[in-house]
Design a protein around this motif. Structure first.
Motif, mmCIF file in Angstrom:
data_model
loop_
_atom_site.group_PDB
_atom_site.id
_atom_site.type_symbol
_atom_site.label_atom_id
_atom_site.label_comp_id
_atom_site.label_asym_id
_atom_site.label_seq_id
_atom_site.Cartn_x
_atom_site.Cartn_y
_atom_site.Cartn_z
ATOM 1 N N ALA A 210 -42.577 -82.354 9.709
ATOM 2 C CA ALA A 210 -43.687 -82.056 8.798
ATOM 3 C C ALA A 210 -44.352 -83.350 8.330
ATOM 4 C CB ALA A 210 -43.180 -81.252 7.598
ATOM 5 N N GLY A 211 -43.532 -84.375 8.078
ATOM 6 C CA GLY A 211 -44.090 -85.671 7.688
ATOM 7 C C GLY A 211 -44.870 -86.322 8.814
ATOM 8 N N VAL A 212 -44.347 -86.212 10.042
ATOM 9 C CA VAL A 212 -45.052 -86.760 11.202
ATOM 10 C C VAL A 212 -46.389 -86.049 11.387
ATOM 11 C CG1 VAL A 212 -44.988 -86.990 13.714
ATOM 12 C CG2 VAL A 212 -42.947 -87.516 12.359
ATOM 13 N N ASN A 213 -46.380 -84.740 11.218
ATOM 14 C CA ASN A 213 -47.617 -83.965 11.336
ATOM 15 C C ASN A 213 -48.664 -84.435 10.321
ATOM 16 O OD1 ASN A 213 -49.080 -81.325 10.039
ATOM 17 N ND2 ASN A 213 -49.039 -81.214 12.276
ATOM 18 N N GLN A 214 -48.229 -84.644 9.079
ATOM 19 C CA GLN A 214 -49.157 -85.123 8.053
ATOM 20 C C GLN A 214 -49.679 -86.512 8.388
ATOM 21 O OE1 GLN A 214 -47.705 -84.762 4.015
ATOM 22 N NE2 GLN A 214 -46.653 -82.850 4.483
ATOM 23 N N SER A 215 -48.804 -87.366 8.901
ATOM 24 C CA SER A 215 -49.226 -88.726 9.246
ATOM 25 C C SER A 215 -50.274 -88.719 10.356
ATOM 26 C CB SER A 215 -48.010 -89.554 9.680
ATOM 27 O OG SER A 215 -47.155 -89.803 8.595
ATOM 28 N N ILE A 216 -50.077 -87.860 11.345
ATOM 29 C CA ILE A 216 -51.045 -87.784 12.441
ATOM 30 C C ILE A 216 -52.391 -87.286 11.930
ATOM 31 C CG2 ILE A 216 -51.597 -86.538 14.574
ATOM 32 C CD1 ILE A 216 -48.659 -86.716 15.317
ATOM 33 N N MET A 217 -52.377 -86.303 11.027
ATOM 34 C CA MET A 217 -53.632 -85.811 10.466
ATOM 35 C C MET A 217 -54.326 -86.888 9.629
ATOM 36 S SD MET A 217 -54.114 -82.787 11.631
ATOM 37 C CE MET A 217 -53.369 -83.430 13.133
ATOM 38 N N LEU A 218 -53.545 -87.676 8.888
ATOM 39 C CA LEU A 218 -54.134 -88.766 8.108
ATOM 40 C C LEU A 218 -54.720 -89.840 9.022
ATOM 41 C CD1 LEU A 218 -51.522 -89.214 5.228
ATOM 42 C CD2 LEU A 218 -53.861 -88.367 5.028
ATOM 43 N N ALA A 219 -54.023 -90.128 10.119
ATOM 44 C CA ALA A 219 -54.546 -91.106 11.077
ATOM 45 C C ALA A 219 -55.860 -90.624 11.672
ATOM 46 C CB ALA A 219 -53.520 -91.357 12.185
ATOM 47 N N LEU A 220 -55.945 -89.323 11.943
ATOM 48 C CA LEU A 220 -57.185 -88.778 12.482
ATOM 49 C C LEU A 220 -58.299 -88.839 11.450
ATOM 50 C CD1 LEU A 220 -58.510 -87.405 14.905
ATOM 51 C CD2 LEU A 220 -57.754 -85.204 14.005
ATOM 52 N N SER A 221 -57.948 -88.671 10.175
ATOM 53 C CA SER A 221 -58.974 -88.746 9.128
ATOM 54 C C SER A 221 -59.534 -90.151 8.967
ATOM 55 C CB SER A 221 -58.389 -88.276 7.788
ATOM 56 O OG SER A 221 -57.482 -89.228 7.261
#
Length: 575
Positions: A210-221
């Motif tokens: 779940a943390g990795v998923n959030q990090s990837i979304m933040l990187a995309l942002s």
């Protein structure tokens, strides 16, 4: 309280300068490593026709998230290709994947360390709080100085901005492992390593993912923010659309980012428990995928032609065939693209970013006596600070000298006749503007530099205000682009208007919004229109809805600029 200001900014500047010099070799190594890895990712993702990657992604999404999302994936990727954003999407996908890999490789071990050591957790937690609350733009500033402009500072800034959730969730997942299981493992004599890998990590995996998923979304942002320092991809397309007020292009590029975000989100959410894991074991699927990536990378590495330029010691090789540009919406960038076509510079790439990033890169190269080519214009303080020269332009791609015009909204003459007259009479010389710019470049606040110049040149200010009716607190909204020339001129005329009774607001915008703001009446005036070349496209678009008061400065120049020590004299030499 009249306490002296703590020179915190100066301390930070000194620290960054020390780090830049002391660890120059390390930063160079990191830059090369990240660029090399990114190029491999881009090559792998670009291998074969686009439909190959589309099918692979669609199958992966289908496997992890069921077939309806697989259908959505193939349709959305086909739409991206149809709209002309496939290459940008590949760049964005590669940047996000690399940023995600960095967050996993670095974030997960730190999270484990925090879970095992309370003292480490007490130190890391406030650092993460700081990283998550600090505006993302701030990370770009030291990144430019450490790694130059381009994709590397964008990836580094994205990584710093996105790593916090991975660390936090890894720490949380391990701490939430039931204590009775830990006690049982201890009772069976498990070592710390066995306990971590056999008990804690398997049970904490859902939280970690779940943390990795959030990090990837933040990187995309961060892809749009990273484009400010020259990172390619969909973010650069959005930034370009914003600066040019191209609604259609902005929507298309933004929609492409949304599609990429949905695809990555669905894949990372369900990696641990794929929808069709009961049909094909996930270890088999991910092993096949990893083998495909590795084989493709190896084949490309062996077969890719190492193109050798005719002159290995030429200016192109020395500068990586890059011309360092400014904001993508600037008219100077359009002129530079035209020049690249006119002179057949097919191997050269124009790097988009900002004028501040361009100057930072120029300063870095100049201090190291390294060759560099930048988009330049005068007046500009860099010609006073560095020994520079324009490259000759025999094809006249950049046109002749230009003037900077004052443009106001319709109705300003009736609403604020005094301000209108001052703006109409505003005119100065290149030496005047450079005087203000040098003070600003030396660290003086723009408003202070403006007041200093006004106090020293009252004779000119009197000519601007002659016969102008004093204001009575009327609001005047001046807009400008973040060019050193326009920062100087707008602050000077703003202070003059304030001294004559007007309430002045200065707003920094991109070129397109600057013209649009005057045209729709949301802004009152600007003293920053470069004509007849640089801003001609914007001027023609809005000329029926604005009032041109004529030139406030004459004899500007645009072109490609190099340090004097660079042994070329003409744009033709770039071939």
């Amino acid at each position: 309280m009249n306490l002296p200001k703590i020179p915190l900014g100066e301390w930070i500047d000194s620290l960054v300068n020390w780090l830049t010099i002391t660890f120059a070799g390390l930063f160079s190594f990191i830059t090369s490593a990240i660029e090399g890895t990114l190029n491999i990712l881009v090559d792998v993702l670009s291998a074969g026709p686009p439909i190959v990657l589309m099918i692979i992604l669609a199958l992966l999404v289908t496997y992890t998230s069921k077939w309806p999302l697989g259908v959505f994936t193939i349709v959305s990727l086909l739409l991206i290709d149809n709209l002309g954003y496939w290459e940008s999407s590949i760049q964005t996908l590669a940047i996000v994947i690399l940023s995600g890999l960095l967050t996993i490789v670095i974030g997960v071990p730190i999270g484990i360390w925090c879970a095992q050591r309370k003292s480490v957790r007490n130190i890391i937690t406030p650092i993460l709080d700081f990283m998550q609350t600090m505006p993302a733009f701030v990370y770009l500033i030291p990144s430019i100085l450490f790694f130059g402009i381009g994709v590397v500072p964008g990836i580094i800034a994205s990584f710093i901005f996105a790593i916090a959730p991975t660390i936090r969730m890894t720490n949380l997942g391990i701490q939430e492992v039931p204590k009775d299981l830990i006690e049982a493992s201890n009772a069976f004599g498990s070592s710390s390593r066995q306990k971590l890998f056999k008990v804690q990590l398997p049970l904490a995996t859902p939280t970690i993912m779940a943390g990795v998923n959030q990090s990837i979304m933040l990187a995309l942002s961060m892809v749009v923010t990273a484009s400010l320092v020259g990172a390619p991809g969909l973010g650069a397309d959005v930034y370009r659309a914003v600066s040019q007020i191209n609604v259609g292009q902005g929507f298309e590029a933004g929609l492409s980012i949304v599609f990429i975000a949905i695809i990555l989100d669905r894949i990372t959410q369900n990696l641990r428990k794929p929808a069709y894991d009961h049909v094909v074991n996930r270890k088999i699927v991910f092993s096949i995928l990893a083998m495909l990536v590795m084989i493709t990378a190896l084949v490309l590495g062996f077969t890719k032609e190492n193109t050798v330029k005719e002159n290995a010691n030429g200016i192109g090789t020395q500068t990586d065939y890059e011309i360092i540009g400014i904001e993508p919406g600037a008219g100077l960038m359009k002129l530079t693209r035209d020049a690249i076509k006119d002179y057949g510079l097919n191997d050269w790439q124009l790097i988009e970013g900002s004028s501040a990033a361009m100057v930072a890169e120029l300063r870095k190269a100049y201090n190291n006596q390294e060759p560099i080519i930048v988009t330049g214009w005068s007046p500009h303080w860099m010609f006073s600070s560095f020994d520079l020269k324009y490259l000759e332009d025999p094809n006249n791609s950049f046109g002749g000298s230009e003037d900077i015009h004052t443009i106001v909204r319709k109705g300003l003459e009736q609403d604020a006749p005094g301000a209108y007259k001052i703006l109409d009479q505003f005119s100065w010389e290149t030496s005047d503007m450079e005087e203000v710019m040098v003070d600003i470049a030396d660290g003086m606040e723009p408003s202070e530099a403006a007041v200093k110049w006004i106090d020293a040149h009252q004779d000119k200010v009197v000519q601007w205000t002659k016969g102008a009716q004093a204001g009575n607190g009327e609001s005047i909204n001046l807009v400008y682009v973040a060019w050193d020339t326009e920062i100087a001129s707008t602050n000077v005329i703003g202070k003059v208007l304030e001294q004559n009774g007007y309430t002045v607001t200065l707003r920094q915008v991109e070129v397109g919004p600057m013209f649009a703001g005057i045209a729709n009446g949301s802004a009152d005036a600007m003293v920053a229109a470069w004509l007849p070349g640089t801003h001609l496209e914007y001027y023609n678009t809005y000329k029926d809805d604005i009032v041109d008061l004529g030139a406030n400065l004459q004899g500007t120049k645009n072109g490609l600029v190099v340090p004097e020590y660079v042994d070329i004299d003409s744009i033709e030499d770039l071939n």
